[in-house]
Design a protein around this motif. Structure first.
Motif, short mmCIF file in Angstrom:
data_model
loop_
_atom_site.label_atom_id
_atom_site.label_comp_id
_atom_site.label_asym_id
_atom_site.label_seq_id
_atom_site.Cartn_x
_atom_site.Cartn_y
_atom_site.Cartn_z
N GLN A 5 43.13 59.27 45.69
CA GLN A 5 43.31 60.59 46.30
C GLN A 5 44.71 60.68 46.89
OE1 GLN A 5 40.18 61.24 49.15
NE2 GLN A 5 38.54 61.04 47.64
N THR A 6 45.44 61.70 46.46
CA THR A 6 46.82 61.95 46.92
C THR A 6 47.67 60.68 46.90
OG1 THR A 6 46.23 61.59 49.25
CG2 THR A 6 46.05 63.86 48.41
N GLY A 7 47.53 59.95 45.79
CA GLY A 7 48.39 58.79 45.58
C GLY A 7 47.92 57.52 46.26
N THR A 8 46.83 57.60 47.02
CA THR A 8 46.32 56.38 47.66
C THR A 8 44.93 56.07 47.12
OG1 THR A 8 45.35 57.64 49.48
CG2 THR A 8 47.59 56.82 49.78
N ILE A 9 44.63 54.79 47.05
CA ILE A 9 43.32 54.36 46.54
C ILE A 9 42.35 54.20 47.71
CG2 ILE A 9 42.07 52.50 45.38
CD1 ILE A 9 44.56 51.95 43.76
N GLN A 10 41.22 54.92 47.61
CA GLN A 10 40.17 54.84 48.62
C GLN A 10 39.07 53.90 48.12
OE1 GLN A 10 40.42 56.55 51.59
NE2 GLN A 10 42.44 57.25 50.89
N ARG A 11 38.71 52.92 48.92
CA ARG A 11 37.70 51.95 48.49
C ARG A 11 36.54 51.90 49.49
NH1 ARG A 11 42.47 48.84 47.43
NH2 ARG A 11 42.79 48.50 45.18
N THR A 12 35.34 51.83 48.93
CA THR A 12 34.13 51.57 49.73
C THR A 12 33.55 50.25 49.25
OG1 THR A 12 33.65 53.94 49.94
CG2 THR A 12 31.84 52.42 50.36
N ILE A 13 33.29 49.34 50.16
CA ILE A 13 32.75 48.03 49.79
C ILE A 13 31.22 48.10 49.77
CG2 ILE A 13 32.68 45.57 50.37
CD1 ILE A 13 35.45 46.69 49.62
N GLY A 14 30.63 47.71 48.65
CA GLY A 14 29.18 47.74 48.51
C GLY A 14 28.52 46.44 48.96
N LEU A 15 27.19 46.42 48.93
CA LEU A 15 26.43 45.26 49.41
C LEU A 15 26.73 44.00 48.60
CD1 LEU A 15 22.96 46.97 50.04
CD2 LEU A 15 24.59 46.19 51.76
N ILE A 16 26.92 44.16 47.30
CA ILE A 16 27.18 42.97 46.47
C ILE A 16 28.51 42.33 46.85
CG2 ILE A 16 27.75 42.24 44.12
CD1 ILE A 16 25.57 44.19 43.16
N GLU A 17 29.53 43.14 47.03
CA GLU A 17 30.83 42.58 47.41
C GLU A 17 30.80 41.98 48.81
OE1 GLU A 17 35.56 43.90 47.28
OE2 GLU A 17 33.99 45.30 46.64
N LYS A 18 30.01 42.59 49.70
CA LYS A 18 29.88 42.05 51.05
C LYS A 18 29.23 40.67 51.06
CE LYS A 18 29.65 46.52 53.44
NZ LYS A 18 28.81 47.49 54.17
N SER A 19 28.41 40.41 50.04
CA SER A 19 27.71 39.12 49.98
C SER A 19 28.55 38.03 49.30
CB SER A 19 26.39 39.28 49.23
OG SER A 19 26.61 39.51 47.84
N ASN A 20 29.73 38.37 48.81
CA ASN A 20 30.54 37.40 48.06
C ASN A 20 30.78 36.13 48.87
OD1 ASN A 20 31.77 36.57 45.73
ND2 ASN A 20 33.53 37.96 45.87
N HIS A 21 30.57 35.00 48.22
CA HIS A 21 30.69 33.66 48.80
C HIS A 21 29.51 33.31 49.72
CE1 HIS A 21 34.64 33.61 47.05
NE2 HIS A 21 35.01 34.67 47.77
N GLY A 22 28.56 34.23 49.82
CA GLY A 22 27.39 33.98 50.64
C GLY A 22 26.10 34.09 49.82
#
Length: 322
Positions: A92-109
């Protein structure tokens, strides 16, 4: 739900309270499965402690200081959508907006898939790919994200039947159940009930700064005879309700749920009803007369019957006047 907090009892190598063979077998499985990194399927009735067991395993592994993330599969498509699970990425307007989901939150755990049997079929394929490839993409994203997670799943149904009916993918099932723990119901380990009752009693009283009361024998008799279809969760709720409703520093059978409370006449043997009525009436009349030193007027008033009826029954049952 995310937690990094270890979830262990203070007792050495006791993760699943109790000394029954079933509890000991579960403790051995928890200990052994924590030493490997395979995916685990936990099978058990509602309220048997499936998430508790998953947390215990996580707390014993090398991932214990990493996230423990719960994904309630029964909520997928309702309160959870793909963005919640996989995250989202957009520009959006040249910037990347990211939302972290449950799977990514569990990474390494550890990712705990609760009620895995209720996962919609279209999500099952995405989970299958994620497990096979150890990577995923955020919704709207273009880059693969490498995954290093352990998956522990739970179910309270026969998964083989779900596969036969077409409700669950066979290939996903076998990826999830590299190892399996079957949790016993509370009625299968009744000898553990008093210890669990005391544990919940101490926990609840301590948390609410209440005096820990003694437990009357009648309460233990009642809870040991009950079937506990809601298992450990039902027992925990029962203890909390009992503590809150009873006077401070006491526990009263009066506040046990009706279906759990032991009836005061349970000691009677099944026999001719007339004989039982005679025994009960004789006992109560003698007790009322004893209370008032043989005063029939007061005894009749206590029993809620006319004095003439009391005299008639005393004669009928050969109860002496004094």
């Amino acid at each position: 739900m995310i937690s990094n907090e270890p979830f262990m009892n203070k007792q050495k190598e006791i993760y699943f309270t109790g000394n029954s063979p079933e509890a000991k077998r579960t403790n051995r499985a928890i200990w052994k499965f924590s030493k490997v990194d395979n995916n685990i399927l936990i099978v058990g009735d509602t309220g048997t402690g499936k998430e508790f067991t998953a947390r215990q395993i996580h707390a014993l592994t090398s991932r214990k200081n990493r996230p423990f993330v719960v994904l309630n599969c029964s909520a997928i498509g309702y309160t959870l959508d793909r963005d919640d699970i996989f995250g989202h990425e957009s520009e959006q307007t040249g910037t990347i907006q990211r939302t972290i989901g449950l799977i990514e939150k569990s990474n390494h755990g550890t990712l705990f898939l609760d009620h895995i049997n209720e996962t919609p079929l279209d999500y099952q394929f995405e989970l299958l790919q994620l497990i096979r490839e150890n990577k995923f993409r955020r919704i709207g994203g273009s880059e693969n994200i490498a995954l290093d997670i352990r998956i522990i799943s739970s179910t309270d149904v026969d998964m083989e039947k779900s596969i036969e009916s077409g409700g669950f993918r066979k290939d996903l099932y076998y990826l999830l159940k590299s190892l399996t723990i079957g949790l016993p119901s509370l009625r299968e380990r009744k000898q553990d009930i008093p210890e669990l009752f005391i544990q919940f009693l101490k926990m609840h009283c301590t948390a609410n700064e209440r005096e820990i009361p003694a437990v009357p024998a009648e309460i233990f008799e009642s809870i040991l005879e009950y079937d506990w279809k809601g298992n450990i969760r039902e027992l925990k709720n029962c203890v909390e309700n009992l503590v809150m409703m009873s006077p401070e520093g006491e526990l009263s059978t009066e506040f046990l749920p009706f279906e759990i409370k032991r009836h005061p006449l349970d000691f009677l043997e099944i026999k001719n009803l007339k004989g039982v009525i005679s025994e009960v009436e004789t006992y109560l009349i003698k007790k009322a007369l004893g209370k008032y030193a043989g005063n029939q007027v007061k005894a009749a008033r206590l029993l809620g019957i006319p004095e003439a009826t009391l005299r008639f029954k005393m004669k009928k049952y050969a109860i002496p006047k004094d």
